[in-house]
Enzyme design. Structure first.
Site, PDB file in Angstrom:
ATOM      1  N   ASN A   8       0.876  -1.171   0.000  1.00 16.33           N
ATOM      2  CA  ASN A   8       0.000   0.000   0.000  1.00 16.33           C
ATOM      3  C   ASN A   8       0.916   1.225   0.000  1.00 16.33           C
ATOM      4  O   ASN A   8       1.462   1.598   1.030  1.00 16.33           O
ATOM      5  CB  ASN A   8      -0.879  -0.044   1.256  1.00 16.33           C
ATOM      6  CG  ASN A   8      -1.855   1.116   1.309  1.00 16.33           C
ATOM      7  OD1 ASN A   8      -1.858   1.988   0.452  1.00 16.33           O
ATOM      8  ND2 ASN A   8      -2.684   1.116   2.337  1.00 16.33           N
ATOM      9  N   ARG A  90      -2.551  -2.185  -3.478  1.00  9.67           N
ATOM     10  CA  ARG A  90      -3.718  -1.317  -3.385  1.00  9.67           C
ATOM     11  C   ARG A  90      -3.550  -0.223  -4.444  1.00  9.67           C
ATOM     12  O   ARG A  90      -2.539   0.491  -4.445  1.00  9.67           O
ATOM     13  CB  ARG A  90      -3.775  -0.695  -2.010  1.00  9.67           C
ATOM     14  CG  ARG A  90      -4.929   0.229  -1.871  1.00  9.67           C
ATOM     15  CD  ARG A  90      -4.940   0.862  -0.527  1.00  9.67           C
ATOM     16  NE  ARG A  90      -6.242   1.455  -0.286  1.00  9.67           N
ATOM     17  CZ  ARG A  90      -6.599   1.921   0.885  1.00  9.67           C
ATOM     18  NH1 ARG A  90      -5.804   1.847   1.900  1.00  9.67           N
ATOM     19  NH2 ARG A  90      -7.779   2.449   1.035  1.00  9.67           N
ATOM     20  N   HIS A 178     -12.626   3.669  -0.858  1.00 11.14           N
ATOM     21  CA  HIS A 178     -12.661   2.808   0.339  1.00 11.14           C
ATOM     22  C   HIS A 178     -13.312   1.457   0.020  1.00 11.14           C
ATOM     23  O   HIS A 178     -13.811   0.774   0.914  1.00 11.14           O
ATOM     24  CB  HIS A 178     -13.431   3.466   1.514  1.00 11.14           C
ATOM     25  CG  HIS A 178     -12.734   4.654   2.088  1.00 11.14           C
ATOM     26  ND1 HIS A 178     -13.411   5.783   2.495  1.00 11.14           N
ATOM     27  CD2 HIS A 178     -11.441   4.899   2.326  1.00 11.14           C
ATOM     28  CE1 HIS A 178     -12.553   6.682   2.959  1.00 11.14           C
ATOM     29  NE2 HIS A 178     -11.341   6.160   2.857  1.00 11.14           N
ATOM     30  N   ARG A 238      -9.355  16.753   4.759  1.00  9.66           N
ATOM     31  CA  ARG A 238     -10.079  17.026   3.506  1.00  9.66           C
ATOM     32  C   ARG A 238     -11.464  17.602   3.809  1.00  9.66           C
ATOM     33  O   ARG A 238     -12.074  17.255   4.815  1.00  9.66           O
ATOM     34  CB  ARG A 238     -10.226  15.733   2.696  1.00  9.66           C
ATOM     35  CG  ARG A 238      -8.920  15.273   2.089  1.00  9.66           C
ATOM     36  CD  ARG A 238      -9.104  13.952   1.369  1.00  9.66           C
ATOM     37  NE  ARG A 238      -8.358  12.891   2.008  1.00  9.66           N
ATOM     38  CZ  ARG A 238      -8.641  11.598   1.898  1.00  9.66           C
ATOM     39  NH1 ARG A 238      -9.673  11.211   1.189  1.00  9.66           N
ATOM     40  NH2 ARG A 238      -7.900  10.697   2.507  1.00  9.66           N
ATOM     41  N   GLU A 376      -8.243  -4.129   5.099  1.00  7.44           N
ATOM     42  CA  GLU A 376      -8.068  -3.972   3.649  1.00  7.44           C
ATOM     43  C   GLU A 376      -6.918  -4.845   3.137  1.00  7.44           C
ATOM     44  O   GLU A 376      -6.979  -5.378   2.032  1.00  7.44           O
ATOM     45  CB  GLU A 376      -7.793  -2.493   3.326  1.00  7.44           C
ATOM     46  CG  GLU A 376      -9.018  -1.626   3.539  1.00  7.44           C
ATOM     47  CD  GLU A 376      -8.697  -0.201   3.938  1.00  7.44           C
ATOM     48  OE1 GLU A 376      -8.080  -0.010   5.011  1.00  7.44           O
ATOM     49  OE2 GLU A 376      -9.075   0.720   3.208  1.00  7.44           O
TER      50      GLU A 376
END
Ligand code: ADP
Length: 390
Positions: A8, A90, A178, A238, A376
């Site tokens: 990742n 990822r 996501h 964000r 994940e």
């Protein structure tokens, strides 16, 4: 022992995990190279949390992601037993068509490069280690797992913006992100409570990035994230959903450059911007400064607001699931968010919530509320194993 490496890659860090690849995947190693190009530091832990590496490197040794990848590869070859059979990556953007993970080859990398303008802060970093491995170990199987793929079953109507339709064909549309987290949670829910998993569920992925996903029969039908990972809920740094008129104002009246606007929206907004204190929910919970109070109140307000919208899309709600950093670790935040869901029938059991049990709703709650830790990396390892052994 056959192993799978999960990678990742972010802007200045490379996270990786190694899994023993058998019918049941077992996590063996978890590591992170941080400060790439500035102050490189590698930490690696074993399955039991034991520290296997904790080393700093000169900046010139790890100037970029490919160099970090080579160093991690070298460490694994020298210090770790096992035969690496594949690497799963990822990749934030799979574009409009990829509904599933795919084996990587040169042609795929060229295709994924086309999506860089859609995810300029993430896609190049995701692709850099892939290219380095293709160059140095072309025989090693690599698999791309996309954050967008899980949302590709949406009704195309839902993925449109109301701007002239030709922009949709050009790629200006909602993608959702996501997805690996939502896919993992949907799978867990199907195992924990199959009937609930087949119903109308909203999953709240609340980490430094935050979004909600509406699931029906285990499939994503809506998400609060759209064209980029800026939409929907306010996040650590964000902005979340914002009137596009604000952007026009900042560009035209305040004379901001596109680069300054990008920095503002991605790095200086959200909880950090509102509070003026921190992007970390733990810091805000610990503070009684008005900015900290406002930031958390607003975050919770927007979660309630967007949950209402997604519940309307689903035509009702059977379950609500908390996951990721905030969702998994903060009983206080879960309780405050659940209060916004009372009208949907949610009632938490204080003891179960405090203990972080899987099912945290009370016996008389009209909807089930769960706290399901996401994974994940395991999702990526599963996809990678399935593809290379198919
Ligand atoms: P990422 O999106 O970087 O993978 P995580 O899912 O790990 O993020 O979530 C990180 C965030 O989770 C932190 O910024 C912090 O705000 C929040 N967090 C972690 N632990 C707690 C806790 N005990 N209480 C409140 N918030 C927490």
């Amino acid at each position: 022992m056959d192993t799978i490496l999960v990678v990742n890659a972010g802007s200045s860090s490379l996270k990786f995990e190694v899994f023993a690849a058998a019918k049941q995947l077992t996590r063996l190693v978890k590591g992170k190279m941080e400060g790439i190009g500035t102050a490189p530091h590698l930490t690696i832990k074993g399955a039991g949390g034991d520290r296997l590496a904790d080393e700093s490197y000169p900046c010139e040794t790890v100037p970029d992601l490919p160099a970090a990848m080579r160093l991690v590869g070298q460490w694994l070859r020298e210090r770790h037993d096992g035969r690496l059979i594949a690497i799963g990556h990822r990749v934030v953007h799979g574009g409009p068509d990829h509904m599933h993970p795919v084996r990587i080859d040169e042609a795929l990398v060229r295709e994924l490069e086309r999506y860089t303008p859609l995810a300029p802060l993430h896609q190049p970093n995701n692709l850099a280690p892939i290219r380095a491995i293709l160059e140095h170990q072309p025989q090693l199987a690599q698999v791309a797992c996309f954050d967008t793929a899980f949302h590709r079953g949406h009704d195309p109507m839902a993925d449109h913006y109301a701007i002239p339709a030709h922009y949709f064909a050009e790629g200006v549309r909602r993608y959702g992100f996501h997805g690996l987290s939502y896919e993992y949670v949907a799978g867990r829910l199907a195992a924990i409570a199959p009937e609930v998993g087949m119903g109308r569920v909203i999953v709240a992925h609340l980490g430094s990035g935050a979004s909600l996903c509406a699931l029906h029969q285990g499939k994503s039908i809506e998400s609060t994230l759209g064209f980029t990972a800026l939409d929907g809920l306010p996040m650590g740094t964000r902005c979340g959903q914002i009137d596009p008129g604000v952007l026009l104002y900042l560009l035209q009246q305040r004379g901001m450059t596109p680069g300054e606007l990008q920095d503002l929206l991605y790095k200086e907004s959200g909880l950090k911007g509102l509070s003026g204190i921190s992007n970390d929910v733990r810091d805000l919970l610990a503070s009684d400064a008005p900015g900290a109070v406002l930031a958390l109140d607003h975050f919770i307000h927007r979660i309630g607001f967007n949950t209402g919208a997604l519940a309307a899309v689903l035509g009702g709600l059977d379950a609500f699931v908390f996951t990721a950093g905030v969702g998994e670790n903060s009983p206080v935040m879960r309780e405050r968010i659940a209060k916004k869901l009372v009208w949907l029938g949610a009632k938490l059991d204080a003891g179960r919530n405090a203990a972080g049990e899987l099912l945290i709703s009370s016996e008389d709650s009209r909807i089930a509320v769960y706290c399901v830790p996401t994974d994940e990396e395991l999702m990526i390892a599963r996809h990678t194993f399935a593809l290379v052994t198919a």
